[in-house]
Design an enzyme around this catalytic site. Structure first.
Site, mmCIF file in Angstrom:
data_model
loop_
_atom_site.group_PDB
_atom_site.id
_atom_site.type_symbol
_atom_site.label_atom_id
_atom_site.label_comp_id
_atom_site.label_asym_id
_atom_site.label_seq_id
_atom_site.Cartn_x
_atom_site.Cartn_y
_atom_site.Cartn_z
ATOM 1 N N VAL A 201 0.863 -1.189 0.000
ATOM 2 C CA VAL A 201 0.000 0.000 0.000
ATOM 3 C C VAL A 201 0.893 1.231 0.000
ATOM 4 C CG1 VAL A 201 -1.819 1.274 1.196
ATOM 5 C CG2 VAL A 201 -1.745 -1.228 1.377
ATOM 6 N N HIS A 202 0.752 2.076 -1.022
ATOM 7 C CA HIS A 202 1.563 3.299 -1.025
ATOM 8 C C HIS A 202 0.896 4.494 -1.680
ATOM 9 C CE1 HIS A 202 2.329 2.124 -5.204
ATOM 10 N NE2 HIS A 202 2.699 3.371 -5.400
ATOM 11 N N ARG A 203 -0.244 4.299 -2.376
ATOM 12 C CA ARG A 203 -0.891 5.409 -3.070
ATOM 13 C C ARG A 203 -1.382 6.456 -2.075
ATOM 14 N NH1 ARG A 203 -0.443 5.346 -8.798
ATOM 15 N NH2 ARG A 203 -0.234 3.167 -9.371
#
Length: 357
Positions: A201-203
């Site tokens: 998860v990085h957005r």
């Protein structure tokens, strides 16, 4: 030709490796690392693992707001281009490094080549979407991974210089799959193949939104087997800021080198991600994927049944995992949408022909 290649983020390092190998058989490449990803596990170790040449320039830009980061990159890249006077600038993907590189080159009237052109999520709230659009409209050579990408460009009136070459990520994955098989990451983590989920998860739409990040972590915690979660530094910062704990089966670990990640992905029951690159790698490796977004630029993965869009809703994520892994697995088709692993050589040949025009 003298070609300046501009990279700055983890996915670009992976894509750069096969292209750089191919280009350097015919041309002089000057490699510029903007420093957009600067953590050792997100940057330095990739150059060693993937045998990428040491960058000729490391700009050390680091993090910041989109405007500040892109502005600093523009200034620094322009200085490099004025000094080197290249025949072409090569950019990858859809990051701020991509946008800054293409704008700096275009304003100096240097031809721009864009690898991974033509992708569209049709969600302009995503910074990556705006980066893609602007870069495509400033490029002279557009190297498109899919037929859908060619159609997207045609709808925007871009037909000159468009080449459907396949995806350099396939080149990288095929080249590195055997090396990844030698990784001992499963043994180090005490995991068996097919007994865990892998998550990334990085957005900003997920990390910067407290409710979205809480909902995603709640879904992970409720799943039926361990969720291995190598957390991006940005994600870890927001988890701590919001006071969100890794509960249930969630195992929060540091970012991993590419070959370790590739082995973990290949052996996972399924992957849960908001990364475009991971969606595509999962498809190529035939690993079911649950995408933590409402849209994707890699529409082929959804059309073929290997990917489902679940957004950041706890219930939808849990249901999607059950859908993709229950009943003996999923049964969609699997097509070679992304090419056969020869994209880098096609790019080399097209660039060489462009030099003779």
């Amino acid at each position: 030709m003298k070609i300046v290649s501009i990279i700055g983020a983890r996915p670009q390092f992976i894509k750069c490796a096969p292209v750089s190998r191919a280009l350097r058989t015919d041309h002089q490449e000057i490699l510029v690392h903007t420093g957009q990803h600067y953590d050792e596990n997100m940057s330095g170790i990739f150059f060693e693992e993937l045998s990428i040449p040491t960058p000729d320039y490391h700009l050390g830009i680091g993090s910041g707001s989109h405007g500040a980061q892109t502005g600093r990159m523009l200034l620094a890249i322009e200085e490099v281009l004025l000094k080197e006077e290249p025949d072409m600038v090569l950019v990858y993907g859809d990051t701020n490094s991509t946008l800054a590189g293409s704008l700096a080159a275009a304003k100096l009237h240097i031809p721009v080549a864009h690898i991974e052109a033509g992708l569209r999520s049709y969600d302009r709230s995503m910074p990556e979407e705006m980066n893609r659009i602007v870069t495509d409209h400033t490029s002279d050579l557009l190297f498109v991974p899919t037929e859908n990408g060619v159609a997207n460009l045609a709808r925007e009136g871009i037909e000159k210089g468009v080449y459907h070459v396949g995806d350099v990520m396939v080149d990288a994955l095929l080249f590195n799959r055997e090396l990844a098989g030698r990784s001992d990451i499963l043994e180090r983590l005490g995991l068996d193949a097919g007994t865990y989920y892998l998550a990334t998860v990085h957005r900003a739409s997920n990390t910067d939104d407290e409710q979205n990040l809480r909902s995603i972590m709640a879904a992970f915690a409720a799943l039926d087997r361990p969720v291995l979660f190598p957390a991006h530094p940005r994600t870890r910062k927001f988890l701590e800021q919001y006071g969100i704990l890794a509960e249930g089966n969630v195992r929060l670990i540091e970012p991993l080198p590419y070959l370790d990640m590739l082995r973990l992905l290949a052996q996972a029951t399924a992957v849960l991600t908001d990364s475009g690159g991971v969606q595509k790698e999962a498809y190529i490796l035939q690993v079911p994927c649950i995408t933590l977004r409402e849209n994707t630029e890699w529409v082929e993965t959804v059309e073929d049944g290997w990917n489902v869009l679940a957004g950041a809703d706890t219930g939808r994520i849990i249901a999607a995992v059950s859908q993709m892994t229950g009943g003996g697995g999923r049964s969609g088709s699997h097509s070679a949408h992304y090419g056969d692993g020869t994209a880098a050589d096609k790019i080399r040949r097209i660039i060489s022909a462009f030099d003779k025009e």
